[in-house]
Design a protein around this motif. Structure first.
Motif, PDB file in Angstrom:
ATOM      1  N   LYS A 209       0.977  -1.203  -0.108  1.00  0.00           N
ATOM      2  CA  LYS A 209      -0.116   0.004  -0.091  1.00  0.00           C
ATOM      3  C   LYS A 209       0.980   1.222  -0.084  1.00  0.00           C
ATOM      4  O   LYS A 209       0.427   2.112  -0.527  1.00  0.00           O
ATOM      5  CB  LYS A 209      -0.964   0.106   1.265  1.00  0.00           C
TER       6      LYS A 209
ATOM      7  N   ARG B 140      -6.457   5.105  -6.227  1.00  0.00           N
ATOM      8  CA  ARG B 140      -5.540   4.786  -4.982  1.00  0.00           C
ATOM      9  C   ARG B 140      -6.311   5.909  -3.914  1.00  0.00           C
ATOM     10  O   ARG B 140      -6.536   5.455  -2.530  1.00  0.00           O
ATOM     11  CB  ARG B 140      -4.228   5.277  -4.992  1.00  0.00           C
TER      12      ARG B 140
ATOM     13  N   GLY C 213      -9.249   1.948  -3.983  1.00  0.00           N
ATOM     14  CA  GLY C 213      -8.863   0.630  -5.039  1.00  0.00           C
ATOM     15  C   GLY C 213     -10.137   0.595  -5.889  1.00  0.00           C
ATOM     16  O   GLY C 213     -11.283   0.681  -5.496  1.00  0.00           O
TER      17      GLY C 213
END
Length: 474
Positions: A96, A240, A244
């Motif tokens: 991430k 992002r 997602g």
């Protein structure tokens, strides 16, 4: 050219040796039956059960190790539509990263393989829950030029900087390095310093054009955004920021997103419509500085071997194309074991069909997956089965330099000319001539009979290449 029958027989012998108690149980059962014993059925039952197990193991091992496609592999579910240029790739997830990190583009200036050393103790190695084990993930040294834009999605001046570091690259995403375009996260840092750079490998495969990408707008119109790197970066930043967005195959459907996110995607699409972006090249300039293919394991590229019996009975070579690749938990030393979908084009002119097959895909082939997804198969004479031929596939994909040496000594390069290579492969196969090397030397006696036919297949190359003198002469 290995045959399925040969592989099957080899595994049958191996399984029988490993299961040596089975024939012993048959002997015991026969002896007890001759002596009239009441317990004859016990060793007989053990022997029969062991025999069934040997057959099952033989078939399973043969299927897993021999890339043979039969009618049972044909895809019967037509709910997923694959276009001719589609490649759906389900790759390992990226980290991430820092929540304030900026998602930007980086160009690969140089690349080299530092280490890839699996232990090689087992034919197949399976991991539970780890899709990218260190053992089977090559370590690469990369020199990157990072285009830091300052703000995520911002339009400020670019502040590019270079960085050299080592990263583990999942084998499914190696082509992003060869293509030269990566998506990276740049973490915040103090004044005059650059933050930590973390490549996002699945996103990099998307940015490199290995994975295809399409967008369905709110009006239902389908747009192909593959290799439109600027638009894709903006889409990745939006994705992002909202945690997602999943691709359904290779497609993002804006009609399934919330209104705010869909509006942001639509604004990006509208800006691209007003000022269309040119497609990025298949590979960025300077590919020779990041050509890692030669240092990766895989089948040695060659024009291939030919079984004379197969050739005499009318066996032919056919072309296929990968449509989908999905990572599994299993690996081999020379490549990952992937769940794949291929489209096979039979040589008899019948419509192409799609087949789902678990295959070990060589890593050197994966490193050029952005340039080609084609695969060569040799078909059984009856057309009932097809076998993936990795040496021929590697040569057609350009994993090794190929060429032809004319009878008069001229060297004619064939690298980058897949159609000519394909013609030569077919001519050799139809005449039952093997050439387990990437170069055809027509001065050799075994190729004399077909030298004229092979030279006719490359007339335009022959005309463009002037005769060369001996080595070392101008």
């Amino acid at each position: 050219m290995r045959s399925y029958a040969g592989v099957l027989f080899g595994h049958l012998v191996f399984a029988t040796i490993c299961g040596f108690p089975v024939p012993i149980a048959f002997v015991v059962a026969y002896t007890a039956w001759r002596e009239g014993q009441d317990w004859t059925w016990i060793p007989l039952l053990v022997a029969l059960a062991g025999s069934v197990l040997i057959v099952v193991i033989t078939l399973a091992f043969s299927r897993s190790q021999f890339p043979r496609i039969t009618r049972r592999d044909r895809v019967k579910d037509d709910s997923v539509s694959y276009g001719e240029e589609t490649l759906v790739m389900w790759a390992p997830q990226s980290p991430k990263g820092h929540p304030q990190a900026r998602l930007v583009r980086a160009d690969v200036l140089e690349a080299s393989v530092v280490r890839y050393e699996p232990d090689g103790e087992a034919t197949f190695t399976t991991y539970g829950g780890d899709y990218t084990p260190t053992e089977f993930t090559p370590l690469l040294r990369l020199r990157l030029r990072v285009h830091d834009t300052g703000e995520p999605g911002g339009s400020g001046c670019s502040d590019a900087f270079e960085i050299t570091d080592e990263w583990r690259v999942p084998s499914l995403c190696l082509s992003a390095v060869t293509a030269g375009r990566l998506a990276v996260l740049v973490e915040p840092a103090g004044p005059g310093a650059h933050g930590k750079v973390t490549p996002l490998w699945p996103a990099s495969a998307l940015l490199a054009g290995t994975r295809t990408c399409r967008v369905i707008g709110l009006d239902g119109r389908l747009t192909d955004v593959t290799r439109r790197s600027g638009r894709q970066l903006q889409q990745m930043r939006i994705s992002r920021s909202v945690g997602g967005i999943a691709l359904a195959g290779d497609t993002i459907d804006l009609r399934r997103l919330d209104a705010h996110t869909a509006a942001r995607y639509t604004a990006v699409a509208e800006a691209d419509r007003i000022s269309p972006e040119d497609r990025a090249p298949v590979t960025e300039p300077g590919e020779e500085s990041r050509w890692i293919v030669d240092d990766l394991p895989g089948a040695r590229a060659a024009f291939g071997s030919v079984g004379r019996r197969w050739s005499r009975r009318g066996g032919v070579l056919v072309r296929g194309r990968f449509l989908e690749m999905r990572a599994t938990h299993t690996f081999q030393d020379h490549g990952p074991v992937l769940d794949t979908v291929l489209r096979v084009h039979p040589a008899d002119g019948t419509p192409p069909f799609e087949a789902a097959r678990r295959l070990t895909v060589p890593m050197d082939y994966l490193a050029v997956l952005h340039r080609t997804r084609e695969v060569v198969l040799y078909a059984h004479p009856d057309g009932g089965s097809f076998v993936v031929d990795w040496p021929r596939t590697g040569l057609l994909a350009g994993t090794a330099s190929s060429g032809i040496i004319a009878p008069d000594g001229r060297e004619l390069p064939l690298t980058g000319r897949p159609d000519v290579i394909w013609s030569l492969m077919n001519l050799l196969a139809s005449h039952g001539v093997s050439n387990p090397a990437p170069v055809l030397d027509l001065r050799r006696r075994r190729l004399n009979a077909v030298a004229g036919i092979l030279m006719e297949a490359v007339p335009e190359v022959s005309r463009r290449i002037a005769p060369q003198g001996p080595a070392g002469c101008p």
